[in-house]
Design an enzyme around this catalytic site. Sequence first.
Site, short mmCIF file in Angstrom:
data_model
loop_
_atom_site.label_atom_id
_atom_site.label_comp_id
_atom_site.label_asym_id
_atom_site.label_seq_id
_atom_site.Cartn_x
_atom_site.Cartn_y
_atom_site.Cartn_z
N ASP A 1 80.50 -74.74 61.39
CA ASP A 1 79.15 -74.17 61.38
C ASP A 1 78.36 -74.61 62.61
O ASP A 1 78.30 -75.81 62.92
CB ASP A 1 78.44 -74.64 60.09
CG ASP A 1 77.14 -73.89 59.83
OD1 ASP A 1 76.26 -73.90 60.72
OD2 ASP A 1 77.00 -73.31 58.74
N CYS B 1 82.79 -79.09 59.41
CA CYS B 1 82.75 -77.62 59.36
C CYS B 1 82.42 -77.08 60.76
O CYS B 1 81.70 -77.72 61.53
CB CYS B 1 81.70 -77.14 58.36
SG CYS B 1 81.68 -75.34 58.16
N ARG C 1 75.39 -75.03 63.10
CA ARG C 1 74.23 -75.89 62.84
C ARG C 1 74.61 -77.35 62.60
O ARG C 1 73.75 -78.18 62.33
CB ARG C 1 73.47 -75.36 61.62
CG ARG C 1 72.94 -73.96 61.82
CD ARG C 1 72.53 -73.33 60.51
NE ARG C 1 73.66 -73.12 59.62
CZ ARG C 1 73.57 -72.59 58.40
NH1 ARG C 1 72.39 -72.24 57.92
NH2 ARG C 1 74.65 -72.42 57.65
N CYS D 1 76.89 -74.51 52.98
CA CYS D 1 78.09 -74.03 53.68
C CYS D 1 78.44 -72.61 53.21
O CYS D 1 78.63 -72.37 52.01
CB CYS D 1 79.26 -74.98 53.42
SG CYS D 1 80.75 -74.53 54.35
N HIS E 1 78.67 -79.95 54.67
CA HIS E 1 77.22 -79.75 54.75
C HIS E 1 76.76 -78.86 53.61
O HIS E 1 77.49 -77.98 53.14
CB HIS E 1 76.83 -79.13 56.11
CG HIS E 1 77.34 -77.74 56.33
ND1 HIS E 1 76.55 -76.62 56.21
CD2 HIS E 1 78.57 -77.28 56.65
CE1 HIS E 1 77.28 -75.54 56.45
NE2 HIS E 1 78.51 -75.90 56.72
#
Length: 219
Positions: A44, A42, A46, A101, A98
Amino acid sequence: MRLLSELLARNRAWSAEIAAADPGFFTRLAEQQAPRYLWIGCGDSRVPANQIVGLMPGEMFVHRNIANVVVPSDLNCLSVLQYGIEVLGVHHLIICGHYGCGGVLAVLRGERLGLVDNWLCHVETVRRRYRGQLAALSTEAERHARLCELNVVAQVLNAARTTVVRDAWRQGRELAVHGWIYALRDGLLHDLEVTVTSEEEVAAVAERVDLATPPADER
Ligand code: CO
């Protein structure tokens, strides 16, 4: 607005630090890349791929998109798969989702975010396929976590069914497709145990996941 001097200064410090620890590092990398792993994760912020598995530049080929989706009509992702497997010769393809999400949660809630909904329809397909399993869970948090996991499994199966991966197996290349999920709260990865290394294993995993939890109305 026009200058990101702080980031450029950090880059110089990072480069100097690496060069001090290993003076030949950048020269060697400039000459060739030979990563052993291909990561599809992803986007993302993080979930920084190399950092969470402790790998240096040159060790992992990385593709990221919203909600770590692999669709056979996505030329970008397919090209990454083909180049990674056939040209770079990676032996491990890791599909990593993750927990927490945002893309997956938007699908679960049926929220409208805009253009990105057209991309997230691939996760919506996963939600619909496993709606029985999801309905059997009592809280939204549990359904969210489970859909994050199921999305990884579905994308492992999608990747394994691409012509690129099937051709690699038919040509006798050693290639494993792994499904992992990352927990934001403790920084730990979990293997979802859906690793496939052949077309036969793909069918077995697909069947096992379909049967993982009986639909709510059968309990
Ligand atoms: Co995400």
